[in-house]
Write an enzyme that holds these catalytic residues in place. Structure first.
Site, PDB file in Angstrom:
ATOM      1  N   ASP A 172      71.190  62.909  35.412  1.00 16.59           N
ATOM      2  CA  ASP A 172      70.762  61.940  36.413  1.00 16.59           C
ATOM      3  C   ASP A 172      69.474  61.242  35.989  1.00 16.59           C
ATOM      4  O   ASP A 172      69.331  60.025  36.136  1.00 16.59           O
ATOM      5  CB  ASP A 172      70.544  62.639  37.759  1.00 16.59           C
ATOM      6  N   SER A 173      68.526  62.014  35.470  1.00 20.17           N
ATOM      7  CA  SER A 173      67.238  61.443  35.099  1.00 20.17           C
ATOM      8  C   SER A 173      67.362  60.488  33.914  1.00 20.17           C
ATOM      9  O   SER A 173      66.731  59.427  33.888  1.00 20.17           O
ATOM     10  CB  SER A 173      66.247  62.559  34.776  1.00 20.17           C
TER      11      SER A 173
END
Length: 401
Positions: A172-173
């Protein structure tokens, strides 16, 4: 060099939709550098991140990291009146960020074609598991699955054991950071080239795949499938984690040619230091096991601190494995302003990460943690032209809070 109070993205207005990690992380990063971020949340529950992991009272401490610099506007997007409010807000926005499953915005009449007719300069960042096209686009996408599909999970862990994941949401990051890059490029195009807005389509699995270095070309040319290598780095030697006398590990990166020679002299292996076959990386890779054994034989005789001191004197890159306790207590982190303390609304203080990257003239900043649910609903909608009577009516219907 004079630091200005103006942040580089000051004047950029962002509408953040979606929840949890990828989209909100992208908005947080842009907000750190001056963008105005209007975060839209469900009126009753808000972003689920508010209750994830470790809470202060009823609110997650993570929330105060992820949602700093944001204004919370509580709108029910399932109601047509709520969808109309977003269209109104989009009229004056520069960027809209969303991480719903593909097709969700289309169902709500908030797709890019609709919003770009209202605001041709609007840039829409869309983060999803598999992207906005392709045969998998409609599947639910989570970071853990993207990390596997992108190739990261297969090469992480010890050979012959179950693949492992880092204990953070790295997929996600990474997607959030790719999204930030895309937004900044789209903003530059709009300003420098007189362009219109556009869609930035980020897929979680592609963001992970983009980190896979030369794996595709290695397979194409040599049919080589990169495999898990534990704490080593395949094809580069020596770089590994080596055991110390006190049960800890020291990380040593001795893969530069001259560094390798100094390292071998330090560990008492002049024979390896002067072996012409080991003068460059390809030869060292062939003898990786021999080299690692030689280094480990030396590190086992020393504590971590002793090993680090000797390696520093020999000018060999080395370090310890930092826990979060080590990080919080580390002087370098502190002097680099990577550990900040904020005051929460209940009067308590909370330590949070600082800002990356560091700009010399227009650095980013923040003053507080995340907002209360709906804290800025009235303020933002009044600024958009809604009357008090209209706000009261929408509040009574549960459209806003």
């Amino acid at each position: 060099m004079n630091i200005t109070a103006q942040r580089p993205l000051q004047g950029i207005r962002i509408i953040e939709m979606g929840s949890l990690i990828a989209g909100p992380f992208a908005a947080k990063t842009l907000g750190d550098f001056g963008a105005e971020v209007i975060k839209i949340e469900p009126p009753e529950t808000g972003d689920p991140l508010r209750t994830w992991r470790t809470p202060v009272g009823t609110t997650s401490v993570w929330w105060h990291v992820q949602s700093r610099n944001k204004q919370s506007v509580a709108i029910d997007l399932r109601q047509v009146e709520g969808q109309a409010l977003v269209r109104e807000l989009a009229r004056e926005a520069d960027v809209l960020i969303e991480n719903f499953r593909p097709g969700t915005l289309e169902q709500w009449g908030l797709d890019y074609d609709t919003l770009s007719r209202i605001n041709p300069k609007l840039i829409m960042l869309r983060i999803s598991g598999y992207g906005q096209s392709g045969p998998l686009r409609d599947l639910p996408g989570f970071g853990v699955i993207a990390e596997a599909m992108g190739g990261l999970r297969h090469i992480t862990g010890m050979p012959g054991q179950a693949p492992v994941r880092p204990a953070i949401s790295i997929g996600d990051s990474l997607s959030a950071l790719h999204g930030v890059i895309g937004v900044l490029m789209a903003l530059y195009h709009r300003v420098a080239h007189g362009g219109t807005g556009q869609v930035v389509d980020v897929a979680l699995y592609e963001s992970v795949f983009n980190m896979m270095e030369g794996a595709v070309s290695e397979f194409d040319r040599y049919q080589m499938v990169r495999e898990p290598a534990g704490s080593a780095l395949p094809g580069v030697a020596p770089t590994n984690a080596y055991p110390c006398a006190n049960g800890t590990y020291v990380l040593i990166a001795g893969n530069g040619d001259s560094i390798f020679k100094r390292l071998m002299q330090l560990v008492g292996r002049d024979d390896l230091a002067n072996d012409p076959r080991l003068a460059s990386n390809p030869g060292r890779v062939e003898q990786m096991a021999v080299i690692d054994d030689a280094i480990a034989a030396w590190t086992r005789q020393h504590t971590l601190d002793e090993a680090l001191a000797a390696l520093a004197t020999a000018r060999v890159p080395a370090g310890k494995v930092f826990t979060i306790k080590d990080i919080v207590e580390n002087e370098h982190y502190q002097q680099r302003d990577m550990l900040r303390t904020i005051q929460l609304k209940d009067g308590s203080s909370l330590k949070v990460p600082g800002i990356v990257p560091k700009l010399s003239l227009t650095p980013g900043g923040f003053d507080a943690g995340g907002p209360e649910l709906g804290e800025h609903t009235s303020k933002v909608l009044r600024a958009a032209g809604l009357s008090e009577a209209t706000l009261a009516e929408l509040r009574a219907k549960g459209v806003i809070a």
